[in-house]
Write a protein that holds these residues in place. Structure first.
Motif, PDB file in Angstrom:
ATOM      1  N   UNK A   1       0.653  -0.852   0.004  1.00  0.00           N
ATOM      2  CA  UNK A   1      -0.267   0.263   0.090  1.00  0.00           C
ATOM      3  C   UNK A   1       0.914   1.370  -0.411  1.00  0.00           C
ATOM      4  N   UNK A   2       0.921   2.016  -1.295  1.00  0.00           N
ATOM      5  CA  UNK A   2       1.966   3.386  -0.622  1.00  0.00           C
ATOM      6  C   UNK A   2       1.194   5.044   0.104  1.00  0.00           C
ATOM      7  N   UNK A   3       1.451   5.332   0.342  1.00  0.00           N
ATOM      8  CA  UNK A   3       0.988   6.881   0.852  1.00  0.00           C
ATOM      9  C   UNK A   3       2.573   7.599   0.261  1.00  0.00           C
ATOM     10  N   UNK A   4       1.887   8.532   0.234  1.00  0.00           N
ATOM     11  CA  UNK A   4       3.361  10.398  -0.535  1.00  0.00           C
ATOM     12  C   UNK A   4       3.457  10.503   1.514  1.00  0.00           C
ATOM     13  N   UNK A   5       5.040  10.872   1.538  1.00  0.00           N
ATOM     14  CA  UNK A   5       5.056  11.471   2.578  1.00  0.00           C
ATOM     15  C   UNK A   5       6.200  12.456   2.484  1.00  0.00           C
ATOM     16  N   UNK A   6       5.965  13.889   3.863  1.00  0.00           N
ATOM     17  CA  UNK A   6       6.600  15.274   3.252  1.00  0.00           C
ATOM     18  C   UNK A   6       7.745  14.720   4.033  1.00  0.00           C
ATOM     19  N   UNK A   7       8.676  14.011   5.002  1.00  0.00           N
ATOM     20  CA  UNK A   7       9.731  13.990   6.273  1.00  0.00           C
ATOM     21  C   UNK A   7       9.661  12.888   6.066  1.00  0.00           C
ATOM     22  N   UNK A   8      10.608  12.088   5.519  1.00  0.00           N
ATOM     23  CA  UNK A   8      11.022  10.480   4.934  1.00  0.00           C
ATOM     24  C   UNK A   8      11.401   9.888   6.360  1.00  0.00           C
TER      25      UNK A   8
ATOM     26  N   UNK B   1       8.702   9.981   9.533  1.00  0.00           N
ATOM     27  CA  UNK B   1       7.525   8.818   8.725  1.00  0.00           C
ATOM     28  C   UNK B   1       8.447   7.691   8.939  1.00  0.00           C
ATOM     29  N   UNK B   2       9.609   7.151   8.368  1.00  0.00           N
ATOM     30  CA  UNK B   2      10.192   5.816   9.086  1.00  0.00           C
ATOM     31  C   UNK B   2      10.584   5.986  10.877  1.00  0.00           C
ATOM     32  N   UNK B   3      10.987   7.103  11.629  1.00  0.00           N
ATOM     33  CA  UNK B   3      10.734   6.536  12.581  1.00  0.00           C
ATOM     34  C   UNK B   3       9.835   6.648  13.158  1.00  0.00           C
ATOM     35  N   UNK B   4       8.891   6.778  13.081  1.00  0.00           N
ATOM     36  CA  UNK B   4       7.189   7.131  13.381  1.00  0.00           C
ATOM     37  C   UNK B   4       6.260   5.721  12.748  1.00  0.00           C
TER      38      UNK B   4
ATOM     39  N   UNK C   1       6.312   4.294   1.225  1.00  0.00           N
ATOM     40  CA  UNK C   1       6.432   5.974   2.119  1.00  0.00           C
ATOM     41  C   UNK C   1       7.027   6.468   0.829  1.00  0.00           C
ATOM     42  N   UNK C   2       6.747   6.992  -0.363  1.00  0.00           N
ATOM     43  CA  UNK C   2       7.161   7.985  -1.153  1.00  0.00           C
ATOM     44  C   UNK C   2       6.845   9.407  -1.014  1.00  0.00           C
ATOM     45  N   UNK C   3       8.676   9.477  -0.939  1.00  0.00           N
ATOM     46  CA  UNK C   3       9.421  11.102  -0.895  1.00  0.00           C
ATOM     47  C   UNK C   3       9.509  11.212  -1.982  1.00  0.00           C
ATOM     48  N   UNK C   4       8.847  13.054  -2.510  1.00  0.00           N
ATOM     49  CA  UNK C   4       9.643  13.385  -3.779  1.00  0.00           C
ATOM     50  C   UNK C   4       9.833  14.136  -3.545  1.00  0.00           C
TER      51      UNK C   4
ATOM     52  N   UNK D   1      -4.601   5.518  15.288  1.00  0.00           N
ATOM     53  CA  UNK D   1      -3.665   6.885  15.484  1.00  0.00           C
ATOM     54  C   UNK D   1      -3.021   7.914  14.309  1.00  0.00           C
ATOM     55  N   UNK D   2      -3.100   8.821  14.416  1.00  0.00           N
ATOM     56  CA  UNK D   2      -2.165   9.343  12.840  1.00  0.00           C
ATOM     57  C   UNK D   2      -0.926   9.551  12.860  1.00  0.00           C
ATOM     58  N   UNK D   3      -0.548   9.409  11.285  1.00  0.00           N
ATOM     59  CA  UNK D   3       1.280   9.419  11.241  1.00  0.00           C
ATOM     60  C   UNK D   3       1.568  10.810  10.952  1.00  0.00           C
ATOM     61  N   UNK D   4       2.618  11.512  10.683  1.00  0.00           N
ATOM     62  CA  UNK D   4       3.288  12.841  10.673  1.00  0.00           C
ATOM     63  C   UNK D   4       2.176  13.419   9.779  1.00  0.00           C
ATOM     64  N   UNK D   5       1.572  12.634   8.255  1.00  0.00           N
ATOM     65  CA  UNK D   5       1.606  13.200   7.251  1.00  0.00           C
ATOM     66  C   UNK D   5       0.082  14.019   7.282  1.00  0.00           C
ATOM     67  N   UNK D   6      -0.864  12.740   8.611  1.00  0.00           N
ATOM     68  CA  UNK D   6      -2.338  13.072   9.103  1.00  0.00           C
ATOM     69  C   UNK D   6      -3.238  12.092   8.938  1.00  0.00           C
ATOM     70  N   UNK D   7      -2.101  10.751   7.904  1.00  0.00           N
ATOM     71  CA  UNK D   7      -2.896   9.177   7.706  1.00  0.00           C
ATOM     72  C   UNK D   7      -3.725   8.543   9.079  1.00  0.00           C
ATOM     73  N   UNK D   8      -4.528   8.716   8.746  1.00  0.00           N
ATOM     74  CA  UNK D   8      -5.148   7.833  10.130  1.00  0.00           C
ATOM     75  C   UNK D   8      -4.643   5.682   9.829  1.00  0.00           C
TER      76      UNK D   8
END
Length: 126
Positions: A10-17, A20-23, A59-62, A111-118
């Motif tokens: 499953x893919x999600x885009x993340x702002x701070x890779x 997100x990895x640490x979370x 996790x996709x970081x652009x 729970x909510x991750x750093x990018x707002x995904x539940x």
């Protein structure tokens, strides 16, 4: 024709890779299982796994994305089951300040991750 698909990732885009990895490591014990980086540095894909199933979270970081993602009215979510004492896990997530919704009647919380995904958290069925 009968198609038999199996879940892979499953893919999600993340702002701070790194954040997100640490979370995902701290909150859910998910570890990096592989990574793909564009030769021009334009993207990094990091796949996290649980060490039990073959399912991964991508996790996709652009590089050129310059702002946090807007979840809008996005109602999708990932769901995980946790081993061990469910109440203890919930207390840990509350200490992390990432519990965003609880439904005691249904026996679940999110729970909510750093990018707002539940992420829905349920106890492991035995």
């Amino acid at each position: 024709m009968e198609v038999k698909a199996r879940f892979d990732h499953y893919n999600i885009n993340v702002f701070d890779l790194q954040k997100s990895i640490e979370f995902y490591d701290k909150a859910l014990g998910l570890k990096e299982v592989r990574r793909k980086e564009a030769s021009d540095g334009s993207y990094i894909l990091v796949y996290l796994g649980d060490g039990v199933t073959g399912f991964t979270l991508e996790l996709t970081w652009l590089r050129d994305w310059d702002r946090p993602y807007n979840m809008g009215d996005n109602e999708q979510h990932l769901c995980v089951r946790v081993e061990g004492d469910y109440d203890e896990t919930r207390a840990f997530h509350k200490e992390m300040d990432c519990v965003c919704y609880e439904n005691h009647k249904m026996g679940l919380y999110f729970i909510i991750d750093p990018d707002g995904y539940w992420i829905e958290v349920l106890p492991l069925k035995k």
